[in-house]
Design an enzyme around this catalytic site. Structure first.
Site, PDB file in Angstrom:
ATOM      1  CE  LYS A 291      23.127  38.142  21.004  1.00  0.00           C
ATOM      2  NZ  LYS A 291      22.850  39.267  20.413  1.00  0.00           N
TER       3      LYS A 291
ATOM      4  NE  ARG B 163      26.086  34.546  15.649  1.00  0.00           N
ATOM      5  CZ  ARG B 163      25.895  35.832  15.981  1.00  0.00           C
ATOM      6  NH1 ARG B 163      26.531  35.196  17.496  1.00  0.00           N
ATOM      7  NH2 ARG B 163      25.708  37.328  16.026  1.00  0.00           N
TER       8      ARG B 163
ATOM      9  NE  ARG C 205      30.095  44.454  17.549  1.00  0.00           N
ATOM     10  CZ  ARG C 205      29.280  43.506  18.240  1.00  0.00           C
ATOM     11  NH1 ARG C 205      29.428  42.842  19.905  1.00  0.00           N
ATOM     12  NH2 ARG C 205      29.133  42.783  17.444  1.00  0.00           N
TER      13      ARG C 205
ATOM     14  NE  ARG D  79      25.773  42.720  13.724  1.00  0.00           N
ATOM     15  CZ  ARG D  79      26.214  43.219  14.944  1.00  0.00           C
ATOM     16  NH1 ARG D  79      25.560  44.732  14.564  1.00  0.00           N
ATOM     17  NH2 ARG D  79      26.079  42.857  16.116  1.00  0.00           N
TER      18      ARG D  79
HETATM   19  P1  AP5 Z   1      24.467  43.846  23.432  1.00  0.00           P
HETATM   20  O1  AP5 Z   1      23.688  43.419  25.643  1.00  0.00           O
HETATM   21  O2  AP5 Z   1      25.765  44.359  23.138  1.00  0.00           O
HETATM   22  O3  AP5 Z   1      23.308  43.245  22.463  1.00  0.00           O
HETATM   23  P2  AP5 Z   1      23.864  41.416  21.491  1.00  0.00           P
HETATM   24  O4  AP5 Z   1      22.446  41.274  21.978  1.00  0.00           O
HETATM   25  O5  AP5 Z   1      25.089  40.894  22.831  1.00  0.00           O
HETATM   26  O6  AP5 Z   1      24.402  42.096  20.612  1.00  0.00           O
HETATM   27  P3  AP5 Z   1      25.736  42.101  19.133  1.00  0.00           P
HETATM   28  O7  AP5 Z   1      25.924  42.660  18.647  1.00  0.00           O
HETATM   29  O8  AP5 Z   1      26.630  41.495  20.677  1.00  0.00           O
HETATM   30  O9  AP5 Z   1      24.852  40.420  18.809  1.00  0.00           O
HETATM   31  P4  AP5 Z   1      25.632  39.625  18.076  1.00  0.00           P
HETATM   32  O10 AP5 Z   1      24.927  38.543  18.128  1.00  0.00           O
HETATM   33  O11 AP5 Z   1      25.046  40.416  16.396  1.00  0.00           O
HETATM   34  O12 AP5 Z   1      27.196  40.390  18.107  1.00  0.00           O
HETATM   35  P5  AP5 Z   1      28.577  39.134  18.557  1.00  0.00           P
HETATM   36  O13 AP5 Z   1      29.696  39.808  19.243  1.00  0.00           O
HETATM   37  O14 AP5 Z   1      27.994  37.703  19.104  1.00  0.00           O
HETATM   38  O15 AP5 Z   1      23.281  45.858  23.767  1.00  0.00           O
HETATM   39  C1  AP5 Z   1      23.331  45.996  22.211  1.00  0.00           C
HETATM   40  C2  AP5 Z   1      22.948  47.711  22.753  1.00  0.00           C
HETATM   41  O16 AP5 Z   1      22.136  48.461  23.687  1.00  0.00           O
HETATM   42  C3  AP5 Z   1      24.835  48.542  23.765  1.00  0.00           C
HETATM   43  O17 AP5 Z   1      24.641  49.413  24.224  1.00  0.00           O
HETATM   44  C4  AP5 Z   1      23.395  47.741  25.261  1.00  0.00           C
HETATM   45  O18 AP5 Z   1      23.400  49.076  26.123  1.00  0.00           O
HETATM   46  C5  AP5 Z   1      22.312  48.680  24.680  1.00  0.00           C
HETATM   47  N1  AP5 Z   1      21.360  47.711  25.660  1.00  0.00           N
HETATM   48  C6  AP5 Z   1      21.584  46.457  26.288  1.00  0.00           C
HETATM   49  N2  AP5 Z   1      19.880  46.138  26.586  1.00  0.00           N
HETATM   50  C7  AP5 Z   1      18.762  47.453  26.734  1.00  0.00           C
HETATM   51  C8  AP5 Z   1      17.802  48.110  27.388  1.00  0.00           C
HETATM   52  N3  AP5 Z   1      16.967  46.616  27.871  1.00  0.00           N
HETATM   53  N4  AP5 Z   1      17.439  49.312  26.621  1.00  0.00           N
HETATM   54  C9  AP5 Z   1      18.378  49.748  26.160  1.00  0.00           C
HETATM   55  N5  AP5 Z   1      19.421  49.145  25.826  1.00  0.00           N
HETATM   56  C10 AP5 Z   1      19.797  47.771  25.930  1.00  0.00           C
HETATM   57  O19 AP5 Z   1      29.473  38.686  17.281  1.00  0.00           O
HETATM   58  C11 AP5 Z   1      29.524  39.418  16.244  1.00  0.00           C
HETATM   59  C12 AP5 Z   1      30.514  38.917  14.994  1.00  0.00           C
HETATM   60  O20 AP5 Z   1      30.788  37.631  15.345  1.00  0.00           O
HETATM   61  C13 AP5 Z   1      29.185  37.815  14.758  1.00  0.00           C
HETATM   62  O21 AP5 Z   1      28.502  38.584  13.494  1.00  0.00           O
HETATM   63  C14 AP5 Z   1      29.326  37.071  13.710  1.00  0.00           C
HETATM   64  O22 AP5 Z   1      30.794  37.385  12.531  1.00  0.00           O
HETATM   65  C15 AP5 Z   1      31.126  36.651  14.555  1.00  0.00           C
HETATM   66  N6  AP5 Z   1      30.669  35.350  15.526  1.00  0.00           N
HETATM   67  C16 AP5 Z   1      29.850  35.586  16.690  1.00  0.00           C
HETATM   68  N7  AP5 Z   1      29.691  34.181  17.108  1.00  0.00           N
HETATM   69  C17 AP5 Z   1      29.520  33.207  15.932  1.00  0.00           C
HETATM   70  C18 AP5 Z   1      28.895  32.144  15.871  1.00  0.00           C
HETATM   71  N8  AP5 Z   1      28.788  31.374  17.107  1.00  0.00           N
HETATM   72  N9  AP5 Z   1      29.161  31.150  14.809  1.00  0.00           N
HETATM   73  C19 AP5 Z   1      29.644  32.047  13.530  1.00  0.00           C
HETATM   74  N10 AP5 Z   1      30.793  33.320  13.681  1.00  0.00           N
HETATM   75  C20 AP5 Z   1      30.400  33.902  14.946  1.00  0.00           C
END
Ligand code: AP5
Length: 219
Positions: free
Chosen positions: A13, A88, A160, A171
């Site tokens: 994402k 979410r 991270r 997660r």
């Molecule tokens: P990446 O693009 O970083 O993936 P992502 O889907 O953004 O993963 P996140 O871990 O950031 O999502 P998340 O939803 O768990 O965390 P968030 O930060 O929102 O890609 C991952 C890796 O894959 C990278 O190394 C990239 O290079 C590689 N990659 C990408 N595309 C690829 C491809 N096509 N091929 C190969 N490799 C590829 O949230 C973190 C925390 O914040 C949550 O756990 C929660 O505690 C809190 N939080 C955030 N939002 C909320 C909410 N709305 N409500 C409550 N808590 C929340």
């Protein structure tokens, strides 16, 4: 364009949000990035969020919703936005509907990035993020030219805290129980586009841009 990106942790994402938001000239609003910035600055919001994030649990809705409401009221979000990581939960989706209704607008589309869990684990295990610009790299799939250094601005890359194996497992469970119901919620409203998010990053970006093109013509 008012767009939400949804998908499991590590689906890509954040990676795709950068390109899609730029393509559509809208701000990328990532709740995870906002929380992490607050954690690193030691703000009261960051202190509240940190324990939940470290466990891989969701930050409580009251904290998250206020933060998003404020961010969406800023000028740059008035004519469109890309939300990465919000909503979410179904209650968060209701709140987003209400926030948008207050200003007389609606979501255009929800793009679901579809990836299997074993691929997600590979992606998260090798992820590295730039401390200064938040650009996302991967040690195998998208490595920087110099290990540990961002190609874009020379910032230090970090792994991270929530990308440890036991936290990743939690997660994924939280995604299945709390976030996956959003897929039906948005499908029933005719807003959902499912996107195969496997294969090289550029291919996924092209697929996303192609999927969104008809909506762009409608505007
Ligand atoms: P990446 O693009 O970083 O993936 P992502 O889907 O953004 O993963 P996140 O871990 O950031 O999502 P998340 O939803 O768990 O965390 P968030 O930060 O929102 O890609 C991952 C890796 O894959 C990278 O190394 C990239 O290079 C590689 N990659 C990408 N595309 C690829 C491809 N096509 N091929 C190969 N490799 C590829 O949230 C973190 C925390 O914040 C949550 O756990 C929660 O505690 C809190 N939080 C955030 N939002 C909320 C909410 N709305 N409500 C409550 N808590 C929340």
């Amino acid at each position: 364009m008012r767009l939400v990106l949804v998908g499991p942790p590590g689906a890509g994402k954040g990676t795709q949000a950068q390109f899609i938001a730029e393509h559509h000239s809208v701000p990328k609003i990532s709740t995870g990035d906002i929380f992490r910035a607050n954690v690193s600055q030691g703000t009261p919001l960051g202190l509240k969020a940190k324990a939940y994030m470290d466990r891989g649990d969701l930050v409580p809705d009251d904290v998250t919703i206020d933060m998003v409401g404020l961010r969406l009221s800023e000028d740059d979000a008035k004519h469109g936005f890309l939300l990465d990581g919000f909503p979410r939960t179904v209650p968060q989706a209701h709140v987003l509907d209400d926030l948008l209704a207050e200003v007389g607008v609606k979501l255009d589309v929800v793009l679901e990035l579809v990836v299997e869990n074993d691929e997600v684990i590979r992606r998260l295990s090798g992820r590295r993020t730039c401390r200064t610009c938040n650009h996302i790299w991967h040690v195998d799939f998208d490595p920087p030219a110099v290990e540990g250094i961002c190609d874009l601005d020379g910032g230090a890359l970090y792994h991270r805290d929530d990308d440890q194996p036991e936290t990743i497992a939690n997660r994924l469970e939280v995604y299945a129980s709390d976030t996956a119901p959003l897929i039906n919620y948005y499908a029933e409203r005719g807003l959902l586009i499912g996107l195969d998010a496997t294969g090289p990053v550029d291919d996924v970006t092209q697929r996303a841009i192609d999927a969104l093109r008809p909506l762009q013509h409608d505007q």
